[in-house]
Motif scaffolding. Structure first.
Motif, mmCIF file in Angstrom:
data_model
loop_
_atom_site.group_PDB
_atom_site.id
_atom_site.type_symbol
_atom_site.label_atom_id
_atom_site.label_comp_id
_atom_site.label_asym_id
_atom_site.label_seq_id
_atom_site.Cartn_x
_atom_site.Cartn_y
_atom_site.Cartn_z
ATOM 1 N N SER A 64 0.809 -1.082 -0.014
ATOM 2 C CA SER A 64 -0.039 0.135 0.047
ATOM 3 C C SER A 64 0.924 1.409 -0.263
ATOM 4 N N PHE A 65 2.195 1.219 0.158
ATOM 5 C CA PHE A 65 2.904 2.331 0.274
ATOM 6 C C PHE A 65 4.361 2.445 -0.418
ATOM 7 N N LEU A 66 4.899 0.986 -0.646
ATOM 8 C CA LEU A 66 6.269 0.938 -0.945
ATOM 9 C C LEU A 66 6.367 0.218 -2.549
ATOM 10 N N ASN A 67 5.831 -0.728 -2.466
ATOM 11 C CA ASN A 67 6.194 -1.622 -3.737
ATOM 12 C C ASN A 67 5.005 -1.951 -4.446
ATOM 13 N N HIS A 68 3.968 -1.341 -4.454
ATOM 14 C CA HIS A 68 2.877 -1.394 -5.558
ATOM 15 C C HIS A 68 2.127 -0.155 -5.693
ATOM 16 N N GLN A 69 1.166 0.241 -4.773
ATOM 17 C CA GLN A 69 1.127 1.825 -4.557
ATOM 18 C C GLN A 69 2.143 2.090 -3.734
ATOM 19 N N MET A 70 2.789 3.410 -4.244
ATOM 20 C CA MET A 70 3.768 4.145 -3.911
ATOM 21 C C MET A 70 3.612 5.522 -3.402
ATOM 22 N N ASP A 71 3.972 5.501 -1.979
ATOM 23 C CA ASP A 71 3.937 7.075 -1.311
ATOM 24 C C ASP A 71 4.952 7.745 -1.803
ATOM 25 N N VAL A 72 5.122 8.723 -2.561
ATOM 26 C CA VAL A 72 6.135 9.341 -2.986
ATOM 27 C C VAL A 72 6.579 10.244 -1.969
ATOM 28 N N LYS A 73 6.007 10.916 -1.085
ATOM 29 C CA LYS A 73 6.302 11.846 -0.066
ATOM 30 C C LYS A 73 7.116 11.051 0.710
ATOM 31 N N LEU A 74 6.684 9.668 1.291
ATOM 32 C CA LEU A 74 7.508 8.802 2.118
ATOM 33 C C LEU A 74 8.938 8.580 1.392
ATOM 34 N N PHE A 75 8.918 8.360 0.153
ATOM 35 C CA PHE A 75 10.052 7.877 -0.756
ATOM 36 C C PHE A 75 11.001 9.442 -0.643
ATOM 37 N N ALA A 76 10.611 10.542 -0.679
ATOM 38 C CA ALA A 76 11.453 11.631 -0.456
ATOM 39 C C ALA A 76 12.203 11.570 0.606
ATOM 40 N N GLU A 77 11.292 11.241 1.773
ATOM 41 C CA GLU A 77 12.191 11.296 3.154
ATOM 42 C C GLU A 77 13.113 10.069 2.972
ATOM 43 N N ILE A 78 12.737 8.980 2.371
ATOM 44 C CA ILE A 78 13.853 7.870 2.482
ATOM 45 C C ILE A 78 14.961 8.587 1.599
ATOM 46 N N GLY A 79 14.735 8.912 0.492
ATOM 47 C CA GLY A 79 15.901 9.688 -0.117
ATOM 48 C C GLY A 79 16.876 10.343 0.450
ATOM 49 N N LYS A 80 16.062 11.447 1.362
ATOM 50 C CA LYS A 80 16.952 12.400 2.127
ATOM 51 C C LYS A 80 17.736 11.544 3.145
ATOM 52 N N GLU A 81 17.045 10.587 3.640
ATOM 53 C CA GLU A 81 17.902 9.835 4.755
ATOM 54 C C GLU A 81 19.076 9.037 4.207
ATOM 55 N N PHE A 82 18.946 8.456 2.830
ATOM 56 C CA PHE A 82 20.025 7.868 1.956
ATOM 57 C C PHE A 82 21.157 9.000 1.852
ATOM 58 N N LEU A 83 20.529 10.220 1.614
ATOM 59 C CA LEU A 83 21.655 11.270 1.038
ATOM 60 C C LEU A 83 22.357 11.552 2.402
ATOM 61 N N ARG A 84 21.836 11.715 3.457
ATOM 62 C CA ARG A 84 22.543 12.053 4.825
ATOM 63 C C ARG A 84 23.475 10.968 5.191
ATOM 64 N N LEU A 85 23.179 9.726 4.787
ATOM 65 C CA LEU A 85 24.109 8.493 4.957
ATOM 66 C C LEU A 85 25.295 8.379 4.263
ATOM 67 N N PHE A 86 24.847 8.797 2.869
ATOM 68 C CA PHE A 86 26.008 8.515 1.726
ATOM 69 C C PHE A 86 26.464 9.693 1.099
ATOM 70 N N GLY A 87 25.877 10.784 1.473
ATOM 71 C CA GLY A 87 26.015 11.812 0.432
ATOM 72 C C GLY A 87 27.410 12.359 0.546
ATOM 73 N N ASP A 88 28.449 12.004 1.422
ATOM 74 C CA ASP A 88 29.870 12.616 1.270
ATOM 75 C C ASP A 88 30.587 11.322 0.550
ATOM 76 N N CYS A 89 30.114 10.478 -0.257
ATOM 77 C CA CYS A 89 30.662 9.212 -0.706
ATOM 78 C C CYS A 89 31.047 9.413 -2.195
#
Ligand code: 5GP
Length: 190
Positions: free
Chosen positions: A24-49
């Motif tokens: 309902s939010f990740l891999n069929h219907q997708m909650d894109v606002k949640l994806f944005a927060e996920i993307g920002k978190e990955f940037l925080r973790l790997f942004g300096d790589c």
């Protein structure tokens, strides 16, 4: 990542075979606002790589990888599940065993898009036994590219994939790590 854990608790459905459905939010219907927060978190973790490419696997990794790539300002490559018997020489290939279907299939990436000078971040929705991630790792190694690490949305930490990949010295960052789950709906995070 509390936002993702809360969402899993609210909307995740536990099926037999240790499968967590997040359709309902990740891999069929997708909650894109949640994806944005996920993307920002990955940037925080790997942004300096110095990431130059994000690599994922079709199909369910693609949406998350694309939203994440907007924050990294880099292209996304998705490894394709190969349908033809003859694999041409202009692709890197590896084998993946599907967690949900049990079948083994080839994945391919064009040599044109994965280059030795690339610094690659792997992104996927789930980490279970590690077959998908190991398949992607082999593609990066075959290309002679640099593997920066793997960003995973949901790691089922009670299954062996995370440990196996970390034991190879590869950095794995999982935004929600499930310690245990049961079919009565109870989920424990690490
Ligand atoms: P692995 O290769 O690590 O065993 O499994 C990872 C892949 O299997 C992911 O790309 C994901 O598509 C799928 N997968 C594994 N476990 C689950 C699960 O509990 N729920 C869902 N929806 N997909 C899963």
């Amino acid at each position: 990542m509390k936002l993702l854990e809360d969402r899993i608790r609210r909307d995740g459905k536990i099926k037999s075979g240790n499968v967590l459905k997040v359709d309902s939010f990740l891999n069929h219907q997708m909650d894109v606002k949640l994806f944005a927060e996920i993307g920002k978190e990955f940037l925080r973790l790997f942004g300096d790589c110095g990431v130059t490419k994000i690599l994922t696997i079709e199909a369910s990794g693609i949406g998350i990888a694309c939203v994440t790539a907007q924050y990294f300002d880099c292209p996304v490559i998705f490894a394709k599940k190969n349908k033809t018997k003859n694999i041409a020489g202009d692709v890197y290939t590896s084998k993946v065993e599907s967690y949900t279907h049990g079948k083994v299939y080839d994945i391919i990436v064009s040599k044109e898009f994965l280059r030795p000078e690339d610094r690659v971040l792997l992104i996927d929705d789930f980490l279970a036994n590690g077959s998908a991630l190991m398949g992607l790792i082999k593609l990066v190694q075959d290309a002679g590219a640099t593997l920066v690490g793997a960003g995973i949305c949901v790691e089922k930490a009670f299954q062996p994939g995370g440990q196996m990949v970390r034991d190879l010295g590869i950095r794995v960052e999982s935004l929600a790590r499930i310690q245990s789950m049961s079919e009565d709906g109870h989920i424990e995070f690490c």
